[in-house]
Design an enzyme around this catalytic site. Structure first.
Site, PDB file in Angstrom:
ATOM      1  N   VAL A   1      -3.925   2.353   0.620  1.00 23.11           N
ATOM      2  CA  VAL A   1      -4.549   1.771  -0.736  1.00 23.11           C
ATOM      3  C   VAL A   1      -3.596   1.051  -1.438  1.00 23.11           C
ATOM      4  CG1 VAL A   1      -5.451   2.898  -2.798  1.00 23.11           C
ATOM      5  CG2 VAL A   1      -6.181   3.633  -0.537  1.00 23.11           C
TER       6      VAL A   1
ATOM      7  N   THR B   1       0.651  -1.153   0.041  1.00 21.83           N
ATOM      8  CA  THR B   1      -0.079   0.116  -0.008  1.00 21.83           C
ATOM      9  C   THR B   1       0.967   1.295  -0.133  1.00 21.83           C
ATOM     10  OG1 THR B   1      -0.108   0.057   2.529  1.00 21.83           O
ATOM     11  CG2 THR B   1      -1.658  -1.480   1.417  1.00 21.83           C
ATOM     12  N   ASP B   2       0.199   2.452  -0.156  1.00 21.69           N
ATOM     13  CA  ASP B   2       0.611   3.798  -0.084  1.00 21.69           C
ATOM     14  C   ASP B   2       0.356   4.263   1.185  1.00 21.69           C
ATOM     15  OD1 ASP B   2      -1.815   4.426  -0.101  1.00 21.69           O
ATOM     16  OD2 ASP B   2      -1.857   5.506  -2.139  1.00 21.69           O
ATOM     17  N   ALA B   3       1.057   5.465   1.332  1.00 21.67           N
ATOM     18  CA  ALA B   3       0.696   6.036   2.763  1.00 21.67           C
ATOM     19  C   ALA B   3      -0.571   6.242   3.143  1.00 21.67           C
ATOM     20  CB  ALA B   3       1.214   7.565   2.839  1.00 21.67           C
TER      21      ALA B   3
END
Length: 144
Positions: free
Chosen positions: A28, A23-25
């Site tokens: 997601v 995931t990103d920050a």
């Protein structure tokens, strides 16, 4: 892993869990990570039907490589989601095949892909025909 018939075509499914590293920050799934999910599913599909890819290389002198891919991102997956990644072959040519893939959560399609997989000579990486016996197995999997 499951294999089932859908519209006369064998659909292979592989489960994937979303981890922090995917995931990103914002929690997601990062768009490029879907490619890894789909690669794992295609690799497991080949393993299920043809055995280890090293065995295919050793026995037939070919390897499979991604030639082209079209992606449609519909909805995001998030941290801890349980996903199902599918592989459905739709077209077989002499030295390539086309597979449709989806990434789903609870039956809802999040990402859809059309993937052109090429067969290449393991030494030269030039196009090489897929042996008929392999095409037959990929088209008509056992116990489907």
């Amino acid at each position: 892993m499951r294999r089932r018939r859908a519209r006369g075509v064998s659909r292979f499914e592989w489960p994937v869990r979303v981890y922090w590293e995917d995931t990103d920050a914002g929690g997601v799934v990062y768009h490029a990570q879907y490619l890894a999910f789909m690669e794992r599913a295609r690799s497991e599909w080949v393993r299920d039907l043809l055995g280890d890819q090293r065995a295919v290389k050793s026995a037939h002198g070919i390897v499979f490589v991604v030639r082209a891919m079209q992606l449609d991102f519909r909805s995001p997956a998030r941290l801890d989601d349980a996903l199902t990644v599918s592989v459905m072959p739709t077209e077989f040519r002499g030295a390539s095949l086309l597979v449709n893939q989806t990434v789903e959560r609870d039956g809802v399609v999040l990402v859809e892909a059309r993937v052109r997989v090429a067969s290449v000579d393991a030494d030269t990486f030039r196009p090489a025909p897929i042996p008929v016996s392999l095409i037959d197995t990929l088209k008509n999997p056992r116990n489907a």
